[in-house]
Design a protein around this motif. Sequence first.
Motif, mmCIF file in Angstrom:
data_model
loop_
_atom_site.group_PDB
_atom_site.id
_atom_site.type_symbol
_atom_site.label_atom_id
_atom_site.label_comp_id
_atom_site.label_asym_id
_atom_site.label_seq_id
_atom_site.Cartn_x
_atom_site.Cartn_y
_atom_site.Cartn_z
ATOM 1 N N THR A 76 0.848 -1.188 0.000
ATOM 2 C CA THR A 76 0.000 0.000 0.000
ATOM 3 C C THR A 76 0.883 1.236 0.000
ATOM 4 N N LEU A 77 0.307 2.355 -0.405
ATOM 5 C CA LEU A 77 1.074 3.601 -0.419
ATOM 6 C C LEU A 77 1.405 4.070 0.995
ATOM 7 N N LEU A 127 6.679 0.466 -9.125
ATOM 8 C CA LEU A 127 6.156 1.513 -8.251
ATOM 9 C C LEU A 127 7.336 2.315 -7.723
ATOM 10 N N VAL A 138 4.411 9.768 -6.041
ATOM 11 C CA VAL A 138 4.229 8.359 -6.406
ATOM 12 C C VAL A 138 4.041 8.232 -7.911
ATOM 13 N N LEU A 140 3.461 5.103 -10.904
ATOM 14 C CA LEU A 140 3.206 3.697 -11.221
ATOM 15 C C LEU A 140 3.451 3.485 -12.706
ATOM 16 N N LEU A 206 0.338 9.095 -9.429
ATOM 17 C CA LEU A 206 -0.816 8.766 -8.592
ATOM 18 C C LEU A 206 -0.994 9.754 -7.452
ATOM 19 N N THR A 212 -5.508 2.241 -1.616
ATOM 20 C CA THR A 212 -4.974 1.037 -2.234
ATOM 21 C C THR A 212 -4.443 1.383 -3.619
ATOM 22 N N LEU A 213 -3.553 0.562 -4.113
ATOM 23 C CA LEU A 213 -3.015 0.768 -5.449
ATOM 24 C C LEU A 213 -4.024 0.288 -6.487
ATOM 25 N N VAL A 215 -4.064 -0.872 -9.407
ATOM 26 C CA VAL A 215 -3.403 -1.516 -10.542
ATOM 27 C C VAL A 215 -4.396 -2.282 -11.393
#
Length: 298
Positions: A76-77, A127, A138, A140, A206, A212-213, A215
């Motif tokens: 998680t971030l 990431l 951040v 991705l 992001l 949550t990511l 993706v």
Amino acid sequence: MTALSLPDIAAQTSVQAQPTLDFVGMQQIALPVLFDGKPLDCRVDAGVSLDDAGARGIHMSRLYLALEALEQRELTLSAVQNVLRQFLASHEGLSRRAWFELRGELLLKRPALVSPLAGWKGYPLALAASLDDAGLHVELRLTLGYSSTCPCSAALARQLIQQQFVEDFAGKPLDHADVLAWIGSSSGILATPHSQRSEARLQLRLDPALETLPVRRLLDAAEAALGTALQTAVKRADEQAFALANGQNLMFCEDAARRLHQALRQQNGVQGFALEVIHAESLHAHDAVAHSRWDGQP
């Protein structure tokens, strides 16, 4: 015999001012994490800036040990941010910026188009996160494959089929059965458009406040925009459905880039992006490519 303390060469200071360094750390650290509850084998780069001109080096072992907080845990971030904070806390007075980059391949089980089959498909991801006085940043990066059929090639193939139809049926009464047989023959459909395996590379900035990511959501949105994602396990019915999808989804690399641009603009949590599409030409010995970006402005 009196035990001597172990020397700490990195803690040595210099009386002469030395250049500061943007990044000092490690690359290719093996680290297992969890994504959507599934194990993800990764390689990590970790480091900090060296802003104390008098310090000889940083404490790399402190960075390595801080990464244990991510081991076998959901990625998680907030977890990444906590690790970056630990990087800086363990180098107080030495560093003002911390970096983290994780790379791996996410495996997702994808269903076939028609049949009940399904198979695993790999999506390379990375990431990258940094922490400084301005906060958390951040990025991705995702890579996904798809099929693309050339619109020009399709038009040229249709013209050849039309010409052959005129030649074969000139002056003859059109009989339904004869036309149907002609369409199903190699002498009738004598030309086909060329398709190629293609690839989209997404670089997404992001919102660091994401819980949550996203993706899977981003991959699903990208594949839906392109329309012809690469398949895994298939039966003939799936292969036929894929041929139909390609025939109804003709696109140049410019078309693919524009579709992705519009789809990504609509995704919550994406604050900007750069994208590249690559069509590995089956006609030429070179690739066709297109780039697009959005800086987050309306």
